[in-house]
Design an enzyme around this catalytic site. Structure first.
Site, short mmCIF file in Angstrom:
data_model
loop_
_atom_site.label_atom_id
_atom_site.label_comp_id
_atom_site.label_asym_id
_atom_site.label_seq_id
_atom_site.Cartn_x
_atom_site.Cartn_y
_atom_site.Cartn_z
N LYS A 128 -48.83 -6.09 -112.08
CA LYS A 128 -50.13 -6.78 -111.94
C LYS A 128 -51.22 -5.75 -112.20
O LYS A 128 -51.00 -4.56 -112.02
CB LYS A 128 -50.28 -7.32 -110.51
CG LYS A 128 -51.33 -8.41 -110.39
CD LYS A 128 -50.75 -9.77 -110.70
CE LYS A 128 -51.77 -10.86 -110.70
NZ LYS A 128 -51.12 -12.19 -110.79
N ASP B 112 -55.15 -14.05 -114.91
CA ASP B 112 -55.14 -14.43 -113.49
C ASP B 112 -56.59 -14.79 -113.19
O ASP B 112 -57.34 -15.14 -114.12
CB ASP B 112 -54.61 -13.27 -112.62
CG ASP B 112 -54.30 -13.71 -111.18
OD1 ASP B 112 -53.24 -14.31 -110.96
OD2 ASP B 112 -55.12 -13.46 -110.27
#
Ligand code: NDP
Ligand code: 2IT
Length: 446
Positions: free
Chosen positions: A126, A166
């Site tokens: 991430k 995201d």
């Protein structure tokens, strides 16, 4: 928790102070694993847990950029390469002012188990930045993305680490990031997913997280002989995930009565449907971060500063951000007869909130299982890129449904095997863990 898992958690807290979200995610997973460690001493012998909670690599970098007035700004960029046991690091980029190391570590940690559940060969990662896209012009966002990629490009690649979107990173940002990567590397490769449909993207990727979460909710309801048709839903957020969920719920005959934003929530007794769903895209593109505009446009009630969890519904789908359902929200949902909570966002329920659902015995699916359709279709985008052959909409959708059904099956059968029938949290955590842990054992001391 056993003394052993408690010690691992205590060490994580001591070594990573000021990262409460990371502690929360690790706590929830370790708690599920005692029963596995009791049956499989080989994981403890090989220190698999101690390895899992330590990222393989953390990259932090300066992102300088210039605004339209010619003034300089500096943000912080990150990429957490958490675990590559079962495939290249894979996971989104988040641009939001709340981003910090601890939040990205919790997201990267969750991603490892989620990606394992998809049954596709993807490790976990991430990244992102504390850059706030709100109120920025397209040119400012482009210059920021280019500067971000000027550092990130040396750490990623289609066989190494494949970022995606995201919160705050959608098609526009992926486009700017991809353009800069291509320019720096002189390569047209599937280094990012969520790409535009004309340049390597997959059909259904924008909707995939919300569609997938709805398919998952459908599977959960079916375990009780129920269908989505005729049920009422509370959805939070109005971004990419919420939009996909509202589309699919409506298509399957459910009624979504709430949406929410940082400013409050709207209640639409007639249901969010038709042109109102299209309006969600406009709301998001406006970058105003106000859901009140929906209330003004369609003349429905708006509740300022409140979350939608006090409304009487059958199913709740939190699709905004972490820890948006606390213990009092959870109690209110249960009290009002909500019997299914299906998480579109990552870790939207606090630890104490999740315990309320567990004790009430309602259907409760954690984000790492329920929202895996997004990264699942990202995996399918990688496959299409490798083949240089795009699939039709129906083919992608069919595979997405299959992925969600398989995850549901893995959660329920694993939970039952380990003595936690009906517990999706334990099922998801154990099923996600086993594949990664076995791959780590196979690969030796890595
Ligand atoms: P979007 O940027 O499209 O929408 C996010 C929405 O949540 C915005 O309305 C945003 O408003 C709001 N939000 C974000 N942070 C906060 C906060 N701290 N407090 C209150 N509201 C907040 O993002 P997505 O729809 O893509 O993501 C939503 C959730 O789903 C996230 O948890 C994400 O991690 C998760 N997810 C996303 C996937 C994807 O493929 N995109 C896949 C799987 C999970 P504001 O910016 O003003 O805060
Ligand atoms: O949280 C997530 O799973 C995502 N943001 C999607 C990640 C991806 O690589 O598609």
């Amino acid at each position: 928790m056993s003394d052993y898992t408690n010690n691992v958690l205590a060490k994580v807290k001591a070594q990573n102070p000021n990262e409460p979200e990371f502690h929360q995610a690790v706590h929830e997973i370790l708690e599920s694993l005692d029963v596995v460690l009791a049956r499989h001493p080989e994981y403890r012998a090989a220190s698999i847990l101690e390895r899992l909670v330590e990222p393989e690599r953390v990259i932090m970098f300066r992102v300088p950029w210039m605004d339209d007035q010619g003034d300089f700004h500096v943000n912080r960029g990150y990429r957490i390469e958490m675990n590559s046991a079962i495939g290249p690091y894979k996971g989104g980029l988040r641009f939001h002012p709340s981003v910090n190391l601890g939040i990205l570590k919790f997201l990267a940690f969750e991603q490892v188990f989620k990606n394992s559940l998809t049954s596709l060969p993807m490790g976990g990662g991430k990244g992102g930045s504390d850059f706030d896209p709100k109120g920025k012009s397209d040119n400012e966002v482009m210059r920021f993305c280019q500067s971000f990629m000027n550092e990130l490009y040396r750490h990623i690649g289609p066989n190494t680490d494949v970022p995606a979107g995201d919160i705050g990173v959608g098609g526009r940002e992926v486009g700017f990031l991809f353009g800069q990567y291509k320019r720096l590397k002189n390569e047209f490769t599937g280094v990012l997913t969520g790409k535009g449909i004309n340049w390597g993207g997959s059909l259904i990727r924008p909707q995939a997280t919300g569609f997938g979460a709805t398919y998952f909710a459908q599977e959960m309801l079916r375990t009780r002989g129920l269908e989505i048709e005729g049920k009422t839903f509370a959805v939070s957020g109005f971004g990419n995930v919420a939009w996909g969920a509202v589309q699919k719920i409506t298509q399957l005959g459910g009624k979504v009565v709430t949406l929410s934003g940082p400013d409050g929530f709207i209640y639409d007794a007639d249901g969010v449907k038709g042109e109102k769903i299209d309006y969600m895209l406009k709301l998001r593109a406006s970058a105003n971060d106000r859901v009140k505009d929906y209330a003004d446009e369609f003349k429905v009630p708006f509740y300022e500063g409140k979350r939608p969890w006090g409304v009487k519904v059958d199913v709740a789908m939190p699709c905004a951000t972490q820890n948006e359902i606390d213990v009092s929200h959870a109690k209110e949902l249960v009290k009002n007869g909500c019997f299914c909570v299906c998480e579109g966002a990552n870790m939207p329920t606090t630890y104490d909130g999740y315990k309320v659902f567990e004790e009430a015995g309602i259907l409760y699916a954690p984000g790492k299982a329920a929202n895996a359709g997004g990264v699942g279709v990202s995996g399918l985008e990688m496959t299409q890129n490798s083949m240089r052959l795009p699939w039709l909409r129906e083919e992608v959708d069919e595979r997405l449904q299959q992925i969600m059904r398989r995850i549901h099956e893995a959660c329920t059968t694993t939970a039952e095997q380990f003595g936690f029938k009906g517990n999706y949290v334990v099922g998801a955590n154990i099923a996600g863990f086993l594949k990664v842990a076995d791959a780590m054992l196979d690969q030796g001391l890595v």
